[in-house]
Write a protein that holds these residues in place. Structure first.
Motif, PDB file in Angstrom:
ATOM      1  N   SER B 235      -3.286 -12.529   1.874  1.00  0.00           N
ATOM      2  CA  SER B 235      -2.190 -12.083   1.003  1.00  0.00           C
ATOM      3  C   SER B 235      -1.469 -10.850   1.531  1.00  0.00           C
ATOM      4  O   SER B 235      -0.246 -10.828   1.638  1.00  0.00           O
ATOM      5  N   LYS B 236      -2.238  -9.804   1.801  1.00  0.00           N
ATOM      6  CA  LYS B 236      -1.623  -8.517   2.096  1.00  0.00           C
ATOM      7  C   LYS B 236      -1.154  -8.443   3.537  1.00  0.00           C
ATOM      8  O   LYS B 236      -0.106  -7.896   3.831  1.00  0.00           O
ATOM      9  N   SER B 239       1.940 -10.663   3.837  1.00  0.00           N
ATOM     10  CA  SER B 239       2.867 -10.602   2.698  1.00  0.00           C
ATOM     11  C   SER B 239       3.083 -11.989   2.107  1.00  0.00           C
ATOM     12  O   SER B 239       4.211 -12.463   1.986  1.00  0.00           O
ATOM     13  N   GLU B 240       1.965 -12.633   1.777  1.00  0.00           N
ATOM     14  CA  GLU B 240       2.048 -13.971   1.182  1.00  0.00           C
ATOM     15  C   GLU B 240       1.030 -14.085   0.047  1.00  0.00           C
ATOM     16  O   GLU B 240       0.249 -15.042  -0.001  1.00  0.00           O
ATOM     17  N   CYS B 241       1.100 -13.107  -0.860  1.00  0.00           N
ATOM     18  CA  CYS B 241       0.157 -13.057  -1.992  1.00  0.00           C
ATOM     19  C   CYS B 241       0.215 -14.319  -2.848  1.00  0.00           C
ATOM     20  O   CYS B 241      -0.783 -14.705  -3.460  1.00  0.00           O
TER      21      CYS B 241
END
Lengths: 399, 399
Positions: B235-236, B239-241
């Motif tokens: 996710s972090k 940047s694809e939470c």
């Protein structure tokens, strides 16, 4: 090394899962395997749904709201209303598949030691999620020779204790394909009312009812609106099991408050899956009609074929895309294992699901298997021949 | 109506979540809100990852394996090895975000009544998932005036009871940005060894370590290989939470057996998210370098700015993209609420996370807030001015 959890020890290991390595080995030996064991449809996902992701124009794949994207919940609400299910946007929580909806429902309503009553055969993971929640499933077997209709209410009443908190059904049913009648649903309603129980109702197969008999949702039952928790999923109806989008629906304020807390703890349901699901709901009427007709034909073809095989009996399933059939075998676990490890007919065999995984009452389902009609008619025809040939030579044949 | 679960009553309702409606109202009043409250990066998802879904050529979005797609697990294994983390394909289970990895880890290792020790401030959902599993968190506050370094081991030892089963850390830390030193990790190792505990280690921010101090994974600790459960998430770092892809990693056979059962119960992790995650791991070196440099600059800028505001103190975070700062206020819950409901500067305000949500010890974090540097430097500059102006007029100012 510290001891792992007792809860983990309790978790069931599905008999289907145990057979997967045998199927893989059969393939390695050059055997073609027909997979009739799982609820993974072979039908294509709607093109419109695939286009929705192909055309994605986002720059950031960010968290969606914990309760799910508003526009998806709105479309689902409109969809439910077409079935006369009064689920408004604020009653709908998007979950990671129907699986998470079951888990969150149990977590929100049940504490360790609480009991839920489930007619069986039943979807094996109800038990798994009950164990996750520390709850206990009390089950009563429905009988194949009665077509799996609901056992008499007095049987259920015998199981009621001060810890009984809920009743769980799957309608149309996985694994039997049974569809509860209005009278049965009313009996359930009366029980739920009399003992003030939660009614967990898994209705993911509502699109697939074949006999003209009405689909009665738990949401249609008057007077228990606050007791009902509906479990839904887009997986089966749009053949998109992999996107993991389900829903939990409740009108009960206290339940909704709890559900929201569990939803917040896991932050959000899958974003891209929600985009796919939303695109699947509208403008897919032709797709749904085609799917329905396809399953409808396969059902007739499969059930006729099964009942023509000597010693085999399948009730006529009214919904979903499964049937639970009785075979002339000593032990269906052994038979399914034998099919994959020792049998072949023209270099082909079949993978069936032993029914033992759908019962918690010991000894039940010993000569039953679940067959999913998720292959086309040609493959079903071949599978029926393989089954017939296999039963002719299976050493544990009983009649 | 039946009573909902006690477990649901226990579940925390995050103080950040309580403030969201106030932020929405501020926006309705025409106020611009700078969101420094959540770990949702503003950086774009890698183009390569977005292309992977745009170019999807599947006909059916089907279930993936319960443990996750093999090729993704293989790429992750290679990725972990670059950090000297000896995680092989068979040690890696793909989960629905880091959240599910935490839940499954607790479920697999802990029973109701079992205790885990957690240095705090800590990610609020550890407590939520402990409640889900029926486990109890015992926490010891790390002190802001000591830069949030690990409290002395004797403090932890005081909490050990016969029910103590685990120790949980987040490294680099959310919410403090602290990075455990080799000496601290060795102390943790000794405690884990001495009392034979599970070590749950959440290391999702490993890519973001800024000071040159080494990142010591729990997997680097010799002699406790069977005790460690690593929690990870894409996710972090990419940047694809929203895709909800995390991982649980363990070398322990018994744990893995349990984990697999819980993974099977929920069938499979999100398919499309796995495709995105797999495309993110390789060929994104430039993207990762740019992200790292961006956060690195923001960190310096933010911390310098905070420490220049009279009465404000922020330790220097060594990793992740948060800092926990001390403010000259009576009650940071009230202050954060006031910022959104009563304050504005040039028609703008800021949304900060009150630190109370990261402590379970009552009274702690009362004058602390978490600030996520997930906005660009221009917005951080404006946010710093807003914070300074707000503190000048806040009625509950303490010094």
């Amino acid at each position: 090394m510290p001891k792992t959890s007792k809860r983990g020890d309790l978790m069931p290991f599905s008999p289907i899962r145990k057979l997967v390595p045998l199927a893989n080995k059969a393939i390695e030996r050059g055997i073609k395997v027909y997979y009739l064991n799982i609820g993974q449809p072979d039908l294509h996902t709607p093109e419109k749904a695939l286009d929705a992701i192909r055309n994605i124009d986002r720059k950031i794949l960010e968290y969606s709201p914990s309760e799910g994207i508003y526009s998806l919940r709105k479309k689902l609400s409109e969809y439910y209303h077409t079935f006369n299910i009064d689920a408004n946007v604020e009653d709908i929580f998007i979950t990671c598949g129907g699986s998470e909806a079951i888990e969150v429902a149990f977590m929100s309503c049940l504490d360790p030691g609480d009991e839920i009553i489930v007619p069986e055969p039943a979807y094996a993971n109800y038990e798994a999620f009950a164990i996750v929640a520390g709850a206990v499933i009390k089950s009563i077997p429905a009988k194949i020779n009665k077509g799996f209709r609901l056992p008499p209410m007095k049987e259920f009443e015998k199981l009621i204790t001060p810890r009984t908190k809920g009743f769980m059904i799957c309608n149309p049913n996985n694994p039997t394909g049974y569809l509860y009648s209005r009278s049965e649903m009313n009996q359930i309603k009366n029980l739920v009312k009399k003992y003030d129980l939660f009614l967990f109702s898994d209705e993911v197969y509502r699109e697939f009812c074949y006999t003209g008999a009405p689909y009665i949702s738990a949401f249609h039952l008057k007077g228990i609106e606050n007791n009902v928790i509906l479990i839904d999923s887009v997986s089966k109806r749009y053949s998109e099991c992999g996107i993991r989008i389900g829903a939990l629906i409740s009108k009960n304020k206290e339940i909704k408050q709890n559900v929201m807390k569990f939803c917040q703890a896991r932050l959000s349901p899958p974003l891209i899956g929600q985009i796919v699901a939303e695109a699947s709901i509208e403008g897919t009427e032709d797709y749904m009609r085609d799917s329905y007709e396809e399953y409808s034909e396969r059902r007739k073809f499969l059930i006729d074929g099964l009942n023509r095989i000597p010693g085999v009996y399948s009730p006529i399933p009214m919904g979903a895309f499964y049937t639970l059939a009785k075979l002339p075998v000593d032990d269906s676990d052994k038979f399914c294992e034998w099919l994959l490890s020792e049998f072949e007919y023209n270099k082909e065999t079949i993978f069936l699901a032993p029914a033992s995984g759908f019962y918690t009452t010991p000894g039940y389902g010993k000569n039953e298997v679940r067959i999913a009609y998720v292959l086309d008619k040609k493959d079903l025809a071949t599978s029926l021949i393989i089954l017939e040939k296999a039963l002719e030579v299976y050493p544990g044949r009983t009649e």
